[in-house]
Design a protein around this motif. Structure first.
Motif, PDB file in Angstrom:
ATOM      1  N   ARG A   1      35.471  44.298  50.556  1.00 36.90           N
ATOM      2  CA  ARG A   1      34.474  44.455  49.493  1.00 36.90           C
ATOM      3  C   ARG A   1      33.944  45.879  49.478  1.00 36.90           C
ATOM      4  NH1 ARG A   1      36.367  40.598  46.527  1.00 36.90           N
ATOM      5  NH2 ARG A   1      36.391  38.598  47.623  1.00 36.90           N
ATOM      6  N   GLY A   2      33.669  46.370  48.292  1.00 39.40           N
ATOM      7  CA  GLY A   2      33.163  47.728  48.181  1.00 39.40           C
ATOM      8  C   GLY A   2      33.390  48.255  46.788  1.00 39.40           C
ATOM      9  N   SER A   3      33.060  49.506  46.593  1.00 41.07           N
ATOM     10  CA  SER A   3      33.039  50.063  45.247  1.00 41.07           C
ATOM     11  C   SER A   3      34.390  50.635  44.814  1.00 41.07           C
ATOM     12  CB  SER A   3      31.985  51.167  45.165  1.00 41.07           C
ATOM     13  OG  SER A   3      32.301  52.179  46.107  1.00 41.07           O
ATOM     14  N   GLU A   4      35.340  50.772  45.760  1.00 38.05           N
ATOM     15  CA  GLU A   4      36.596  51.421  45.393  1.00 38.05           C
ATOM     16  C   GLU A   4      37.436  50.560  44.454  1.00 38.05           C
ATOM     17  OE1 GLU A   4      35.759  50.611  48.597  1.00 38.05           O
ATOM     18  OE2 GLU A   4      36.264  52.238  49.990  1.00 38.05           O
ATOM     19  N   ASP A   5      38.477  51.181  43.945  1.00 38.01           N
ATOM     20  CA  ASP A   5      39.418  50.497  43.071  1.00 38.01           C
ATOM     21  C   ASP A   5      40.046  49.305  43.800  1.00 38.01           C
ATOM     22  OD1 ASP A   5      40.973  51.007  40.419  1.00 38.01           O
ATOM     23  OD2 ASP A   5      42.500  50.465  41.893  1.00 38.01           O
ATOM     24  N   ARG A   6      40.325  48.240  43.051  1.00 35.71           N
ATOM     25  CA  ARG A   6      40.914  47.043  43.673  1.00 35.71           C
ATOM     26  C   ARG A   6      42.213  47.360  44.409  1.00 35.71           C
ATOM     27  NH1 ARG A   6      38.927  44.832  38.716  1.00 35.71           N
ATOM     28  NH2 ARG A   6      37.427  43.165  39.069  1.00 35.71           N
ATOM     29  N   SER A   7      43.045  48.192  43.786  1.00 34.67           N
ATOM     30  CA  SER A   7      44.370  48.446  44.374  1.00 34.67           C
ATOM     31  C   SER A   7      44.255  49.078  45.755  1.00 34.67           C
ATOM     32  CB  SER A   7      45.189  49.358  43.460  1.00 34.67           C
ATOM     33  OG  SER A   7      44.593  50.634  43.364  1.00 34.67           O
ATOM     34  N   PHE A   8      43.129  49.764  46.017  1.00 43.37           N
ATOM     35  CA  PHE A   8      42.900  50.418  47.302  1.00 43.37           C
ATOM     36  C   PHE A   8      42.353  49.422  48.326  1.00 43.37           C
ATOM     37  CE2 PHE A   8      40.349  53.706  49.796  1.00 43.37           C
ATOM     38  CZ  PHE A   8      41.449  54.328  50.339  1.00 43.37           C
ATOM     39  N   ARG A   9      41.369  48.633  47.907  1.00 44.22           N
ATOM     40  CA  ARG A   9      40.695  47.719  48.834  1.00 44.22           C
ATOM     41  C   ARG A   9      41.565  46.532  49.226  1.00 44.22           C
ATOM     42  NH1 ARG A   9      37.245  44.905  46.376  1.00 44.22           N
ATOM     43  NH2 ARG A   9      37.453  45.610  44.238  1.00 44.22           N
TER      44      ARG A   9
ATOM     45  N   HIS B   1      33.896  45.650  38.207  1.00 39.64           N
ATOM     46  CA  HIS B   1      34.117  44.428  38.985  1.00 39.64           C
ATOM     47  C   HIS B   1      33.493  43.193  38.345  1.00 39.64           C
ATOM     48  CE1 HIS B   1      34.657  47.096  42.829  1.00 39.64           C
ATOM     49  NE2 HIS B   1      35.675  47.168  41.989  1.00 39.64           N
ATOM     50  N   THR B   2      32.759  43.359  37.246  1.00 38.90           N
ATOM     51  CA  THR B   2      32.058  42.203  36.663  1.00 38.90           C
ATOM     52  C   THR B   2      32.452  41.936  35.215  1.00 38.90           C
ATOM     53  OG1 THR B   2      30.206  43.678  36.154  1.00 38.90           O
ATOM     54  CG2 THR B   2      30.042  42.367  38.162  1.00 38.90           C
ATOM     55  N   VAL B   3      33.548  42.539  34.776  1.00 36.31           N
ATOM     56  CA  VAL B   3      34.001  42.262  33.408  1.00 36.31           C
ATOM     57  C   VAL B   3      35.027  41.136  33.439  1.00 36.31           C
ATOM     58  CG1 VAL B   3      33.541  44.597  32.601  1.00 36.31           C
ATOM     59  CG2 VAL B   3      35.794  44.038  33.540  1.00 36.31           C
ATOM     60  N   THR B   4      35.309  40.565  32.275  1.00 26.00           N
ATOM     61  CA  THR B   4      36.288  39.487  32.211  1.00 26.00           C
ATOM     62  C   THR B   4      37.708  40.029  32.396  1.00 26.00           C
ATOM     63  OG1 THR B   4      36.606  39.742  29.845  1.00 26.00           O
ATOM     64  CG2 THR B   4      34.838  38.259  30.556  1.00 26.00           C
ATOM     65  N   ILE B   5      38.629  39.132  32.716  1.00 24.31           N
ATOM     66  CA  ILE B   5      40.022  39.558  32.897  1.00 24.31           C
ATOM     67  C   ILE B   5      40.581  40.150  31.605  1.00 24.31           C
ATOM     68  CG2 ILE B   5      40.908  37.221  32.448  1.00 24.31           C
ATOM     69  CD1 ILE B   5      43.178  37.894  34.466  1.00 24.31           C
ATOM     70  N   GLN B   6      40.094  39.658  30.465  1.00 18.41           N
ATOM     71  CA  GLN B   6      40.597  40.210  29.192  1.00 18.41           C
ATOM     72  C   GLN B   6      40.241  41.695  29.079  1.00 18.41           C
ATOM     73  OE1 GLN B   6      38.958  37.315  29.488  1.00 18.41           O
ATOM     74  NE2 GLN B   6      40.075  35.714  28.402  1.00 18.41           N
ATOM     75  N   THR B   7      39.128  42.090  29.682  1.00 15.62           N
ATOM     76  CA  THR B   7      38.726  43.497  29.675  1.00 15.62           C
ATOM     77  C   THR B   7      39.342  44.259  30.846  1.00 15.62           C
ATOM     78  OG1 THR B   7      36.629  42.870  28.665  1.00 15.62           O
ATOM     79  CG2 THR B   7      36.730  45.058  29.659  1.00 15.62           C
ATOM     80  N   ALA B   8      39.407  43.611  31.986  1.00 10.99           N
ATOM     81  CA  ALA B   8      39.875  44.291  33.207  1.00 10.99           C
ATOM     82  C   ALA B   8      41.385  44.467  33.228  1.00 10.99           C
ATOM     83  CB  ALA B   8      39.436  43.503  34.442  1.00 10.99           C
ATOM     84  N   GLY B   9      42.124  43.539  32.612  1.00 18.52           N
ATOM     85  CA  GLY B   9      43.586  43.564  32.724  1.00 18.52           C
ATOM     86  C   GLY B   9      44.021  43.181  34.117  1.00 18.52           C
ATOM     87  N   LEU B  10      45.215  43.618  34.498  1.00 18.73           N
ATOM     88  CA  LEU B  10      45.787  43.263  35.801  1.00 18.73           C
ATOM     89  C   LEU B  10      45.762  44.476  36.719  1.00 18.73           C
ATOM     90  CD1 LEU B  10      48.837  41.256  34.384  1.00 18.73           C
ATOM     91  CD2 LEU B  10      46.625  40.356  35.133  1.00 18.73           C
ATOM     92  N   PHE B  11      45.978  44.249  38.011  1.00 17.79           N
ATOM     93  CA  PHE B  11      46.094  45.384  38.927  1.00 17.79           C
ATOM     94  C   PHE B  11      47.317  45.180  39.806  1.00 17.79           C
ATOM     95  CE2 PHE B  11      43.478  42.302  41.188  1.00 17.79           C
ATOM     96  CZ  PHE B  11      43.808  42.438  42.531  1.00 17.79           C
ATOM     97  N   LEU B  12      47.652  46.192  40.590  1.00 17.76           N
ATOM     98  CA  LEU B  12      48.816  46.127  41.480  1.00 17.76           C
ATOM     99  C   LEU B  12      48.373  46.298  42.924  1.00 17.76           C
ATOM    100  CD1 LEU B  12      51.255  48.374  39.412  1.00 17.76           C
ATOM    101  CD2 LEU B  12      51.474  45.907  39.764  1.00 17.76           C
ATOM    102  N   LYS B  13      49.015  45.558  43.813  1.00 20.63           N
ATOM    103  CA  LYS B  13      48.808  45.715  45.251  1.00 20.63           C
ATOM    104  C   LYS B  13      50.055  46.397  45.828  1.00 20.63           C
ATOM    105  CE  LYS B  13      47.279  42.011  47.474  1.00 20.63           C
ATOM    106  NZ  LYS B  13      45.950  41.792  48.072  1.00 20.63           N
TER     107      LYS B  13
END
Ligand code: MN
Length: 306
Positions: free
Chosen positions: A178-186, A107-119
């Motif tokens: 907010r929480g530790s789960e994957d973005r696509s879940f939260r 959750h604290t890396v740059t977008i270049q490292t994180a890439g994109l996610f899907l909802k």
């Protein structure tokens, strides 16, 4: 043109404080048979729909904008793409607040490292449908974002050509537990992707990289920024996304949120604005409690063994 979907799937052209009902323009959309295409059929035929809507406009009945229920202007997007941490000051606030990063290094890396996610596409809602909070015991935040609606199929599209593939723009709310789960879940409960209040066709926004955006909760401004501070702008996001998967008409890209995210709860009234698009009011309520029968089924020994 500002096109909205309202009430029982009617099509409208928004003109200041009235909506002109041009539902008849939907007749130019060809009939489709199973299996349905993986794109939104209105957006795929947008030029024809807009052309017919213009013909109908002078005789279209007008209704007050304040009296209609606004639905998502894209009814059937194939996917909802989203950019994480795409404003530097938002990345800074996430790094500095354990409630936001939840000790998950992803959750604290740059977008270049994180890439994109899907909802999930089932999370889509219109401004008039509101946000239904599903986990009242957990922090749930607003995130206001410029939302891009793809108009032409995009596969390995370089940034210089990216805007030719955009049909238009909306305000997007990427509602987030907010929480530790994957973005696509939260970020995928029902109603956690608000899109609206309408789609503004791309001809009205020649440069999506210069737009003021803001959001207020119960009249207090929480986020206020400009899309010039996007780390990856709209052309770069289309380039990145289309290098991994094909973007189809009606696919939506949530471009990321600036600093100032804060909690919302049932009873709150949210007002989001983006320059050149407009303003949308969104009510926050509690999600309906699960029915007792479903709960006991979910807790039964047979269900937990499954
Ligand atoms: Mn977001």
């Amino acid at each position: 043109m500002r096109l909205c979907r309202f009430d029982s799937d009617r099509l409208g052209v928004v003109d200041r404080d009235v909506v002109r009902d041009v539902t008849g323009a939907l007749d130019v959309i060809p009939a489709y048979r199973y299996p349905l295409p993986e794109y939104d059929v209105l957006i795929a035929n947008l030029e024809k729909v807009v052309g017919r809507a213009k013909e109908l406009l002078s005789k279209a009945p007008a209704v007050p904008l304040s009296g209609v229920t606004l639905l998502s202007p894209v009814a059937n997007p194939g996917k909802l793409v989203a950019a994480p941490v795409n404003y530097q000051k938002h990345l800074d606030e996430v790094k500095g607040d354990s409630q936001l990063h939840a000790n998950n290094p992803a959750h604290t890396v740059t977008i270049q490292t994180a890439g994109l996610f899907l909802k999930a596409t089932s999370s889509l809602a219109g401004a008039g449908e509101g946000i239904a909070v599903v986990k009242p015991d957990r922090r749930t935040d607003h995130e206001v974002e410029l939302a891009v609606v793809i108009g032409r199929t995009a596969h390995h599209v370089p940034r210089a050509e990216a805007l030719h593939h955009v049909a238009g723009y909306c305000i997007g709310l990427d509602v987030s537990i907010r929480g530790s789960e994957d973005r696509s879940f939260r970020k995928s409960p029902d109603s956690y992707s608000v899109l609206g209040p309408w789609i503004v066709t791309a001809d009205e926004i020649p440069d999506p990289g210069v737009l003021d955006l803001e959001i207020a909760v119960n009249g207090t401004t929480r986020q206020k920024s400009n899309t010039r501070y996007l780390i990856l702008g709209v052309p770069e996001l289309v380039e990145l996304a289309s290098s991994f998967y094909t973007l189809y008409p009606g696919d939506v890209i949530f471009t990321g949120t600036p600093e100032g995210v804060s909690p919302i709860q049932p009873g709150d009234q949210v007002r989001a604005s983006i320059e050149g698009i407009g303003t949308m009011d969104v009510r926050v309520r509690a999600a309906e409690a699960p029915r007792v029968a479903e709960m006991s089924e979910g807790l039964s020994p047979s269900a937990s063994r499954a």
